[in-house]
Scaffold this motif. Structure first.
Motif, PDB file in Angstrom:
ATOM      1  N   TYR A  13      -5.437 -15.200  -9.667  1.00 35.07           N
ATOM      2  CA  TYR A  13      -6.065 -13.925  -9.300  1.00 35.07           C
ATOM      3  C   TYR A  13      -5.035 -12.958  -8.721  1.00 35.07           C
ATOM      4  O   TYR A  13      -4.186 -13.334  -7.924  1.00 35.07           O
ATOM      5  N   ARG A  14      -5.143 -11.688  -9.137  1.00 40.92           N
ATOM      6  CA  ARG A  14      -4.329 -10.625  -8.545  1.00 40.92           C
ATOM      7  C   ARG A  14      -5.170  -9.368  -8.442  1.00 40.92           C
ATOM      8  O   ARG A  14      -5.884  -9.016  -9.378  1.00 40.92           O
ATOM      9  N   ARG A  15      -5.076  -8.725  -7.299  1.00 36.50           N
ATOM     10  CA  ARG A  15      -5.776  -7.449  -7.097  1.00 36.50           C
ATOM     11  C   ARG A  15      -4.869  -6.338  -7.591  1.00 36.50           C
ATOM     12  O   ARG A  15      -3.761  -6.158  -7.086  1.00 36.50           O
ATOM     13  N   GLY A  16      -5.360  -5.573  -8.553  1.00 34.65           N
ATOM     14  CA  GLY A  16      -4.497  -4.574  -9.171  1.00 34.65           C
ATOM     15  C   GLY A  16      -4.739  -3.154  -8.738  1.00 34.65           C
ATOM     16  O   GLY A  16      -3.928  -2.273  -9.034  1.00 34.65           O
ATOM     17  N   PRO A 166      -0.863 -15.541   1.796  1.00 40.47           N
ATOM     18  CA  PRO A 166      -1.490 -15.828   0.498  1.00 40.47           C
ATOM     19  C   PRO A 166      -2.151 -14.610  -0.140  1.00 40.47           C
ATOM     20  O   PRO A 166      -2.045 -14.398  -1.351  1.00 40.47           O
ATOM     21  N   THR A 167      -2.842 -13.801   0.668  1.00 39.91           N
ATOM     22  CA  THR A 167      -3.497 -12.618   0.105  1.00 39.91           C
ATOM     23  C   THR A 167      -2.468 -11.556  -0.280  1.00 39.91           C
ATOM     24  O   THR A 167      -2.654 -10.828  -1.255  1.00 39.91           O
ATOM     25  N   LEU A 168      -1.388 -11.460   0.481  1.00 41.51           N
ATOM     26  CA  LEU A 168      -0.333 -10.503   0.133  1.00 41.51           C
ATOM     27  C   LEU A 168       0.289 -10.849  -1.219  1.00 41.51           C
ATOM     28  O   LEU A 168       0.603  -9.963  -2.015  1.00 41.51           O
ATOM     29  N   LEU A 169       0.473 -12.138  -1.482  1.00 41.29           N
ATOM     30  CA  LEU A 169       1.054 -12.563  -2.759  1.00 41.29           C
ATOM     31  C   LEU A 169       0.127 -12.249  -3.930  1.00 41.29           C
ATOM     32  O   LEU A 169       0.582 -12.149  -5.068  1.00 41.29           O
ATOM     33  N   MET A 170      -1.164 -12.102  -3.637  1.00 38.68           N
ATOM     34  CA  MET A 170      -2.132 -11.764  -4.687  1.00 38.68           C
ATOM     35  C   MET A 170      -2.457 -10.270  -4.719  1.00 38.68           C
ATOM     36  O   MET A 170      -3.397  -9.854  -5.384  1.00 38.68           O
ATOM     37  N   PRO A 175      -2.123  -3.661  -3.299  1.00 38.60           N
ATOM     38  CA  PRO A 175      -2.183  -3.974  -4.731  1.00 38.60           C
ATOM     39  C   PRO A 175      -1.086  -3.261  -5.523  1.00 38.60           C
ATOM     40  O   PRO A 175      -0.785  -2.093  -5.276  1.00 38.60           O
ATOM     41  N   GLY A 176      -0.492  -4.016  -6.444  1.00 38.02           N
ATOM     42  CA  GLY A 176       0.553  -3.452  -7.283  1.00 38.02           C
ATOM     43  C   GLY A 176       1.941  -3.509  -6.687  1.00 38.02           C
ATOM     44  O   GLY A 176       2.916  -3.173  -7.358  1.00 38.02           O
ATOM     45  N   ARG A 177       2.044  -3.946  -5.436  1.00 41.50           N
ATOM     46  CA  ARG A 177       3.351  -4.000  -4.763  1.00 41.50           C
ATOM     47  C   ARG A 177       3.896  -5.432  -4.784  1.00 41.50           C
ATOM     48  O   ARG A 177       3.140  -6.392  -4.573  1.00 41.50           O
ATOM     49  N   PRO A 178       5.202  -5.617  -4.999  1.00 40.86           N
ATOM     50  CA  PRO A 178       5.781  -6.963  -4.952  1.00 40.86           C
ATOM     51  C   PRO A 178       5.798  -7.483  -3.524  1.00 40.86           C
ATOM     52  O   PRO A 178       5.711  -6.715  -2.553  1.00 40.86           O
ATOM     53  N   TRP A 179       5.958  -8.798  -3.373  1.00 42.51           N
ATOM     54  CA  TRP A 179       5.887  -9.423  -2.050  1.00 42.51           C
ATOM     55  C   TRP A 179       6.943  -8.896  -1.098  1.00 42.51           C
ATOM     56  O   TRP A 179       6.698  -8.799   0.112  1.00 42.51           O
ATOM     57  N   TYR A 180       8.132  -8.543  -1.636  1.00 38.97           N
ATOM     58  CA  TYR A 180       9.197  -8.096  -0.738  1.00 38.97           C
ATOM     59  C   TYR A 180       8.948  -6.681  -0.212  1.00 38.97           C
ATOM     60  O   TYR A 180       9.685  -6.205   0.665  1.00 38.97           O
ATOM     61  N   VAL A 181       7.918  -6.014  -0.708  1.00 33.55           N
ATOM     62  CA  VAL A 181       7.465  -4.744  -0.131  1.00 33.55           C
ATOM     63  C   VAL A 181       6.231  -4.970   0.746  1.00 33.55           C
ATOM     64  O   VAL A 181       6.159  -4.483   1.867  1.00 33.55           O
ATOM     65  N   SER A 182       5.274  -5.734   0.226  1.00 38.63           N
ATOM     66  CA  SER A 182       4.007  -5.909   0.938  1.00 38.63           C
ATOM     67  C   SER A 182       4.152  -6.729   2.219  1.00 38.63           C
ATOM     68  O   SER A 182       3.496  -6.426   3.231  1.00 38.63           O
ATOM     69  N   PRO A 237      -2.233   2.099  -0.633  1.00 42.58           N
ATOM     70  CA  PRO A 237      -2.326   1.838   0.810  1.00 42.58           C
ATOM     71  C   PRO A 237      -1.000   1.967   1.551  1.00 42.58           C
ATOM     72  O   PRO A 237      -0.995   2.161   2.765  1.00 42.58           O
ATOM     73  N   LEU A 238       0.110   1.861   0.852  1.00 45.64           N
ATOM     74  CA  LEU A 238       1.394   1.984   1.521  1.00 45.64           C
ATOM     75  C   LEU A 238       1.646   3.408   1.996  1.00 45.64           C
ATOM     76  O   LEU A 238       2.451   3.638   2.897  1.00 45.64           O
ATOM     77  N   HIS A 239       0.937   4.376   1.407  1.00 43.63           N
ATOM     78  CA  HIS A 239       1.170   5.785   1.724  1.00 43.63           C
ATOM     79  C   HIS A 239      -0.044   6.478   2.324  1.00 43.63           C
ATOM     80  O   HIS A 239      -0.072   7.703   2.411  1.00 43.63           O
ATOM     81  N   MET A 240      -1.057   5.716   2.725  1.00 42.37           N
ATOM     82  CA  MET A 240      -2.256   6.339   3.299  1.00 42.37           C
ATOM     83  C   MET A 240      -3.021   5.334   4.140  1.00 42.37           C
ATOM     84  O   MET A 240      -2.916   4.117   3.943  1.00 42.37           O
TER      85      MET A 240
END
Length: 283
Positions: A13-16, A166-170, A175-182, A237-240
């Motif tokens: 599962y991935r949230r897009g 775990p949720t960050l990895l999904m 959403p849409g951001r790689p783990w090293y950003v999220s 979400p990274l910008h708002m």
């Protein structure tokens, strides 16, 4: 957390998209995960430390008298609402939030629905805050010196953030951001918001206002971002909102105020309590 999220991880599962609604399986996994910190805290208090009643040790009580409880609850609602509003204003002026205006038609019904959903979700947020504010932070801050207090805020905030791994990895929170950003973004968000929840807990002597504040940030605040945005615009979400850099500015400013006025030190409230008791006794 990893055990609770294992069905989603196994299914790939991935949230897009930030507007994507959670399905039944996702909701069950999230609910199970959110109860884990409280379960851990209760087991340790009862079976390892044997340090007293769970309700007393974890501050699982309403502030008294009832007037104080009402004020603490309203503050726990109003402060995150103000911080969310400030973050949306900052994002709008910076051009990162697609503000579509305040549409008064249906606003009351939306607000009532958002508040009701938040109240229904409160038991799940007790699951988190009994671990963070009920158990972990007080244990780390009990030495009382400045260095231990800073460490308590940093370590509890980092644990709070990395618990979400775990949720960050999904793609859960970003959403849409790689783990090293999220992952770093979540660390910043949690380390900044944790002192606000701790302040709510310290000033009331109860974990309940921290639960209310956390529930608002994770539910109503997210709904506010969607409600006042252009329905056709993409949401990042990274910008708002509270989870993005506009929220970091708003929350960081408030935390700086709490720090400069001494309100993040447990001794600040101990001194206030002693003074009030002395006044009540005529000393």
């Amino acid at each position: 957390m990893w055990a609770a999220m294992s069905p989603l991880l196994a299914s790939g599962y991935r949230r897009g998209d930030a507007r994507e609604e959670t399905g039944a399986l996702e909701q069950v996994c999230i609910a199970a995960a959110m109860l884990a910190p409280a379960l851990a805290a209760i087991i340790v208090v009862r079976c390892v430390e044997r340090s007293g009643r769970v309700r007393d040790v974890l501050a699982l009580r309403w502030p008294k008298p009832w007037g104080r409880a009402v004020r603490a609850s309203l503050t726990a609602f109003a402060v995150p609402a103000g911080l969310t509003t400030a973050s949306l204003v900052i994002g709008t002026f910076a051009g990162s939030y697609p503000f579509s205006g305040v549409h008064w038609n249906g606003l009351g019904a939306w607000a009532a629905g958002a508040a009701l959903n938040m109240l229904l979700s409160l038991p799940l947020f007790f699951g988190e805050e009994l671990g963070w504010q009920g158990y972990l932070f007080p244990r780390l801050a009990q030495v009382g010196d400045r260095r231990s207090l800073i460490r308590a805020y940093a370590v509890t905030g980092a644990a709070f953030a990395l618990w979400h791994l775990p949720t960050l990895l999904m793609g859960g929170q970003y959403p849409g951001r790689p783990w090293y950003v999220s992952v770093p973004a979540m660390l910043v968000s949690c380390i900044l918001i944790l002192p606000v929840f701790t302040w709510l807990r310290l000033r009331s002597g109860s974990v309940v206002p921290a639960v209310i504040g956390h529930a608002f940030v994770s539910s109503v605040s997210v709904d506010m971002v969607k409600r006042f945005a252009d329905p056709k615009a993409a949401l990042d979400p990274l910008h708002m909102g509270m989870a993005g850099w506009p929220g970091w500015i708003a929350t960081g400013t408030f935390v700086a105020f709490l720090t400069l006025t001494g309100r993040l030190q447990p001794s600040f409230y101990t001194a206030q309590t002693t003074s009030h008791l002395a006044s009540a006794r005529g000393l």
